[in-house]
Structure formats: C-alpha cells, structure tokens
Design a protein around this motif. Structure first.
Motif, PDB file in Angstrom:
ATOM      1  N   ALA A  72       0.833  -1.211   0.000  1.00 47.91           N
ATOM      2  CA  ALA A  72       0.000   0.000   0.000  1.00 47.91           C
ATOM      3  C   ALA A  72       0.866   1.260   0.000  1.00 47.91           C
ATOM      4  O   ALA A  72       0.586   2.214  -0.743  1.00 47.91           O
ATOM      5  N   VAL A  73       1.923   1.259   0.797  1.00 42.79           N
ATOM      6  CA  VAL A  73       2.831   2.416   0.871  1.00 42.79           C
ATOM      7  C   VAL A  73       3.498   2.670  -0.473  1.00 42.79           C
ATOM      8  O   VAL A  73       3.543   3.811  -0.971  1.00 42.79           O
ATOM      9  N   LEU A  74       3.996   1.615  -1.088  1.00 42.09           N
ATOM     10  CA  LEU A  74       4.708   1.752  -2.354  1.00 42.09           C
ATOM     11  C   LEU A  74       3.763   2.093  -3.498  1.00 42.09           C
ATOM     12  O   LEU A  74       4.116   2.867  -4.400  1.00 42.09           O
ATOM     13  N   ALA A  75       2.566   1.543  -3.477  1.00 43.49           N
ATOM     14  CA  ALA A  75       1.580   1.878  -4.514  1.00 43.49           C
ATOM     15  C   ALA A  75       1.267   3.366  -4.496  1.00 43.49           C
ATOM     16  O   ALA A  75       1.218   4.018  -5.548  1.00 43.49           O
ATOM     17  N   ARG A  76       1.068   3.916  -3.296  1.00 43.14           N
ATOM     18  CA  ARG A  76       0.814   5.362  -3.183  1.00 43.14           C
ATOM     19  C   ARG A  76       2.021   6.151  -3.667  1.00 43.14           C
ATOM     20  O   ARG A  76       1.892   7.124  -4.415  1.00 43.14           O
ATOM     21  N   GLY A  77       3.197   5.737  -3.245  1.00 45.92           N
ATOM     22  CA  GLY A  77       4.413   6.471  -3.585  1.00 45.92           C
ATOM     23  C   GLY A  77       4.722   6.468  -5.068  1.00 45.92           C
ATOM     24  O   GLY A  77       5.221   7.461  -5.610  1.00 45.92           O
ATOM     25  N   PHE A  78       4.435   5.356  -5.743  1.00 46.82           N
ATOM     26  CA  PHE A  78       4.741   5.241  -7.170  1.00 46.82           C
ATOM     27  C   PHE A  78       3.554   5.609  -8.057  1.00 46.82           C
ATOM     28  O   PHE A  78       3.683   5.643  -9.282  1.00 46.82           O
ATOM     29  N   GLY A  79       2.417   5.880  -7.426  1.00 48.98           N
ATOM     30  CA  GLY A  79       1.245   6.260  -8.210  1.00 48.98           C
ATOM     31  C   GLY A  79       0.693   5.128  -9.046  1.00 48.98           C
ATOM     32  O   GLY A  79       0.253   5.331 -10.189  1.00 48.98           O
ATOM     33  N   VAL A  80       0.718   3.901  -8.493  1.00 48.81           N
ATOM     34  CA  VAL A  80       0.198   2.728  -9.203  1.00 48.81           C
ATOM     35  C   VAL A  80      -0.745   1.969  -8.271  1.00 48.81           C
ATOM     36  O   VAL A  80      -0.919   2.339  -7.113  1.00 48.81           O
ATOM     37  N   LYS A  81      -1.323   0.892  -8.772  1.00 46.88           N
ATOM     38  CA  LYS A  81      -2.144   0.013  -7.950  1.00 46.88           C
ATOM     39  C   LYS A  81      -1.255  -1.064  -7.322  1.00 46.88           C
ATOM     40  O   LYS A  81      -0.227  -1.438  -7.894  1.00 46.88           O
TER      41      LYS A  81
END
Length: 207
Positions: A170-179
């Motif tokens: 969840a953290v990385l998805a938000r940070g990279f702007g992906v699902k």
C-alpha cells in the motif's frame, strides 16, 4: 498461461556489452532487468532461471558494470519452445561509484533502453522493505516518459511477514502512483512470484 505450461528449461551466458555493436544479433526478444544496486537482481535472475550462479551475486553493490545478455529457452507448452535474451543492466544509485563511471554507465544504459530493437519489457526491481526511493521514482518516471513497457517487481519479500508485505504494498503503490496489483512481490529464496513473472514474460515471446 499456467505455471506448469510456462517455464525456463535452459539458460546460459551469451555476451557482455557497453556499445550497440556488441549486442547479440540474433533478433530474439529481449527482457531487461534493472534496479538499484543491491536490490537482489542477480538472486532474482538465478531464481527465475533456476540456474544457481548464472548471474554473479556479490555483497559489493555496483559490481555489474556491463550489460549482460543471457540466452534462455522457455517452455511455453508441451510442444512449444522459444529462445529469448534476459538482459541484466547495471544497478543505479550506488554512492561510492565514481562520477565518471556513473555517467558512462548512464549513457550506455540509456542507449540500450532507447535503441535496442528487440526489447519488449523492462522489469524494474524495487526492495519492498523501503519507502519509495528517489532513484527508483526517477527511473520509473524516465521509463514512462520514454514510453517503455515496465513491470514493477518487489524483491526480498521473504524478509517481511505477510502483514508487513501488505502494508508495504500500500505504501509503495501510493508512492509510485500505481495500484498494488501492478507489483509482482518476489522472493528469490522461496520462489514466490516466479510463476507470475513467467506469466508476464512468456506471452511476449509469442508476439
């Protein structure tokens, strides 16, 4: 494509290059792997190919200094076999590497990514244990700007619990702007994520 249908049945080192005239000229599909130094790229490549020692593993970051081509044979079905090149690109973001070396590596990596005629996919490896790193974000943005096909892979998932993996997704998805579903979580130790990655790569070989 199921795990039993798609597999790597043969893998061998082919060539190393820093210039276009050194690339293999076989016309085979190429799938490249890139990531920060020490992201676990060599371990993942060895795991994917089930060939221990194919890609050299080093405790010293920044060890890969050339573009390394490996010739792989994929079993796509009981009857179908297809060769392709797995391309191991030097790691980025290693602070102790000299500025001149970084510039040189950057130049030949960029040339490969922009001009390699048979490149079908870039697998960008990201260490799941960290928050989004500037180098990873910059690389993904550059790949997107150049309209290059990318598959995001999260390495070293065996270092975290299942709960921590979901939190980091969840953290990385938000940070990279992906699902979250855009990532393939991978463990070279346990082999998790291998079938999912093969399911991404093998259809490209049929195009």
């Amino acid at each position: 494509m199921s795990e039993t249908a798609a597999n790597i049945i043969k893998a061998s080192y082919e060539a190393s290059a820093v210039r276009m005239d050194q690339y293999p000229q076989d016309g085979l599909t190429e799938v490249a792997f890139i990531g920060r130094s020490n992201v676990g790229k060599s371990s993942l490549i060895n795991s994917l190919c089930r060939h221990h020692g194919l890609a050299r593993i080093s405790g010293q970051p920044g060890k890969t200094q050339t573009i390394n081509f490996y010739r792989l044979t994929a079993k796509l079905s009981e009857e179908a076999r297809q060769e392709f090149f797995l391309v191991d690109l030097p790691g980025y973001g290693y602070a102790k590497t000299g500025v001149a070396n970084r510039r040189s590596w950057s130049k030949f990596i960029e040339e490969y990514l922009k001009k390699a005629p048979h490149l079908k996919l870039i697998c960008q490896l990201i260490d799941i244990r960290h928050t989004p790193q500037a180098g990873d974000l910059a690389m993904l943005e550059w790949l997107r700007q150049n309209k290059l096909p990318v598959q995001l892979i999260l390495t070293k998932t065996d270092k975290l619990s299942k709960t921590a993996i979901q939190k980091q997704l969840a953290v990385l998805a938000r940070g990279f702007g992906v699902k979250s579903s855009d990532f393939i979580p991978y463990s070279a130790v346990k082999g998790t994520g291998r079938a999912e990655l093969l399911d991404v790569i093998c259809p490209l070989l049929l195009q």
